[in-house]
Design a protein around this motif. Structure first.
Motif, PDB file in Angstrom:
ATOM      1  N   CYS A 465       5.486  -5.726   4.485  1.00  0.00           N
ATOM      2  CA  CYS A 465       4.534  -6.010   3.407  1.00  0.00           C
ATOM      3  C   CYS A 465       3.242  -5.207   3.580  1.00  0.00           C
ATOM      4  N   MET A 467       0.333  -6.306   4.307  1.00  0.00           N
ATOM      5  CA  MET A 467      -0.386  -6.744   5.506  1.00  0.00           C
ATOM      6  C   MET A 467       0.193  -6.073   6.752  1.00  0.00           C
ATOM      7  N   CYS A 468       1.517  -5.919   6.794  1.00  0.00           N
ATOM      8  CA  CYS A 468       2.154  -5.195   7.909  1.00  0.00           C
ATOM      9  C   CYS A 468       1.539  -3.803   8.032  1.00  0.00           C
ATOM     10  N   CYS A 570       2.324  -9.606  12.031  1.00  0.00           N
ATOM     11  CA  CYS A 570       1.981  -9.964  10.643  1.00  0.00           C
ATOM     12  C   CYS A 570       2.219 -11.452  10.407  1.00  0.00           C
ATOM     13  N   ASN A 572       2.417 -12.971   7.709  1.00  0.00           N
ATOM     14  CA  ASN A 572       3.127 -13.276   6.458  1.00  0.00           C
ATOM     15  C   ASN A 572       4.591 -13.648   6.679  1.00  0.00           C
ATOM     16  N   HIS A 573       5.097 -13.444   7.896  1.00  0.00           N
ATOM     17  CA  HIS A 573       6.538 -13.648   8.072  1.00  0.00           C
ATOM     18  C   HIS A 573       6.828 -14.707   9.132  1.00  0.00           C
TER      19      HIS A 573
HETATM   20 ZN   LIG Z   1       3.940  -8.293   6.718  1.00  0.00          ZN
END
Ligand SMILES: [Zn+2]
Length: 573
Positions: A465, A467-468, A570, A572-573
């Motif tokens: 993503c 953010m990554c 990250c 997000n995951h």
């Molecule tokens: Zn990410």
């Protein structure tokens, strides 16, 4: 300028010797030569009979071929009606070899081919399967343009009316938006313009007639006469007044089957007008004009790039229409994205024109408003939807409007395209895209336009993503990383007179390098998403372009692709 035959007398000598050797008699047209043009009157034996030809050498001979005219011939193909010019070489004379070819060799080699290339002859397609529509040989009024909807001639009745939306009278510019039968039923209509495009401009009625066969080349008077012969009613003008002028106009369209594709019989149109009013010099006199017609349809538009037709099914939200976003907006509309939603709050400064898609004329307007107006007008197969929105701004209390605006970012959207150049906005957009499961493409450039980055994410929760990509940029000591973008020194930031914030420095040509790649990736996403393409054409998810080397010297744009898994850190995951 020195004439070519004076500059290279040996070449001129060789031309003459070659003609003599081929048994072609010639004399120089002294009248033309005194005016600086080399024209030869030629006689060549053809089938035992003398054939008269006229050859005109181009100004830059021998870098382009001579033009050969056959005044006594009347050929169905490979001869321009009217001027009688023979079409001896492929368009633009691409087969002409300046070093070795001469007028004599051109005639000797090509004249037999012109005769062999007549209808029914074995080599009819000698110059490739090039259609020769009659309208290609007309001389319409300079600057005129009538967009006419492409139509099927086989189902057309004998006569009727049409509605044309007019943008300008002289030269005439407009679009035939509807073609109707005698009962007033719409037979076909324009895909490029509708009545809504002419709410502030006149829509005028004209009359059309179907011709039994395609007309010969002619001028406005010839076609007015032909129309009257086909339908006696058309001999009398049906004057239509134009609002706010004392001009009255009578518009006629002649519709007929023509060769638009090799040996085809498709609908073609000639549009002529007569008008009286303030621009005619003599009282009671009528201006007659032949107008340039172009047959328009979506199909015709995408014929030049059939792979792009799938884009019509796509909807892209583009956030940020500044230096890198505005050219991207134009390219996406031009490519034929079905719907393009533009989001920006900014107003164009005249000084900003140095790195914006359009210029000073649009200063003071919201960027999205300008892009909407210009792109809709020029690329009618893309619906452009402008929204003046400052993402993150908390000052408005019109919650219903905000609700709709924010929903517009993602609802029904094929790809969310982030050109905001703001980390806060990008953060929000990436979260929103992931939440909605929408493919997301972002791009930004560094100060000075020294480098740029394009990234893409599938929108699926488990995938790499935005953010990554920040984590990969953040930790420059890590083994796998995206190197920090090269950029001009901070001192290169300038504060233009009258602006609150310093702005970055950068040339549009450098920044466009980034926009181009961003647009390609968005188009790729859309084509995959709508099923027009089985899989992505790119095997990376971040690409960095360097326009400067380590020492800050300009270099060829150098792209480095990164195929990155999602980042371990990250959140997000
Ligand atoms: Zn990410």
């Amino acid at each position: 300028m020195t004439k070519w035959w004076e500059l290279d007398p040996a070449r001129w000598e060789r031309e003459q010797q070659a003609l003599e050797a081929a048994g072609i008699t010639f004399e120089v047209d002294e009248g033309a030569r005194s005016k600086g043009r080399l024209t030869l009157n030629l006689t060549k034996l053809w089938d035992g009979q003398p054939l008269r030809l006229v050859a005109h050498y181009p100004f830059n001979y021998p870098f382009a071929n001579p033009m050969v005219v056959a005044p006594t011939l009347d050929l169905a193909r490979h001869q321009t009606p009217g001027s009688k010019q023979l079409c001896m070489l492929r368009r633009n004379g691409e087969d002409w070899k300046p070093a070795t070819d001469t007028l004599s060799s051109l005639i000797d080699q090509q004249l037999p081919r012109v005769f062999a290339g007549q209808p029914g002859q074995p080599e009819e397609d000698l110059n490739g399967k090039e259609a020769e529509p009659v309208t290609a040989f007309l001389h319409p009024q300079q600057g005129s343009f009538v967009g006419f909807p492409a139509f099927d001639i086989s189902t057309l009745p004998d006569k009727g009316t049409f509605k044309i939306g007019l943008v300008q009278l002289n030269p005439l510019r407009g679009t035939v938006i509807e073609v109707l039968d005698q009962q007033g039923r719409v037979l076909f209509s324009s895909e490029a313009r509708s009545r809504e495009n002419f709410t502030k401009r006149p829509i005028v009625e004209g009359r059309w007639v179907k011709l039994a066969e395609r007309p010969k080349v002619g001028d406005a008077n010839d076609f007015l006469k032909l129309a009257a012969e086909s339908d006696a009613n058309l001999s009398r003008p049906a004057w239509k007044p134009l609002p706010n002028t004392d001009v009255r106009i009578d518009l006629l369209a002649l519709l007929f089957a023509d060769e638009l594709t090799w040996k085809g019989a498709e609908g073609n149109a000639i549009v002529v007008s007569r008008s009286i009013g303030n621009k005619t010099k003599t009282v009671g006199s009528t201006d007659r004009a032949l107008h340039r017609v172009e047959l328009e349809s979506r199909t015709n538009y995408f014929r030049r790039d059939p792979t792009a037709e799938g884009l019509q099914k796509g909807c892209v939200s583009l956030v940020g229409t500044g230096s890198i976003g505005s050219p991207a907006a134009k390219w996406l509309a031009q490519a034929g994205i079905g719907e393009l939603r533009l989001f920006d709050h900014d107003v164009l400064d005249a000084g900003n024109a140095i790195r914006w898609e359009l210029g000073r004329d649009y200063a003071g307007h919201h960027k999205v408003t300008v892009l909407h107006a210009v792109l809709s007008e020029n690329f009618p197969y893309t619906t452009v939807v402008p929204t003046t929105l400052r993402i993150g701004d908390a000052s408005s209390d019109d919650m219903a409007w905000l609700d709709k605006a924010y929903e517009g970012l993602v609802n029904g959207v094929t790809c969310l395209f982030d050109a905001s150049a703001s980390i806060g906005v990008s953060n929000y957009l990436s979260a929103f895209a992931r939440h909605q499961g929408i493919p997301h493409v972002w791009m930004h450039a560094s100060n000075g336009g020294w480098a740029g980055l394009v990234g893409r994410a599938s929108g699926k929760p488990e995938d790499f993503c935005w953010m990554c990509h920040l984590y990969y940029l953040d930790d420059q000591d890590a083994e796998v990383k995206i190197p920090k973008l090269r950029s001009a020194p901070e001192s290169a930031e300038v504060q233009p007179a009258g602006c609150l914030d310093p702005t970055f420095v950068g040339a549009q040509v450098d920044l466009s390098e980034v926009s181009l790649m961003g647009v390609r990736v968005v188009m790729d996403e859309v084509l995959v998403h709508v099923g027009a393409q089985p899989a992505t054409q790119y095997d990376w998810n971040v690409a960095v372009v360097d326009l400067r080397d380590e020492a800050g010297r300009p270099q060829l744009p150098k792209w480095t692709p990164y195929k990155l898994p999602r980042h371990a850190k990250c959140t997000n995951h």
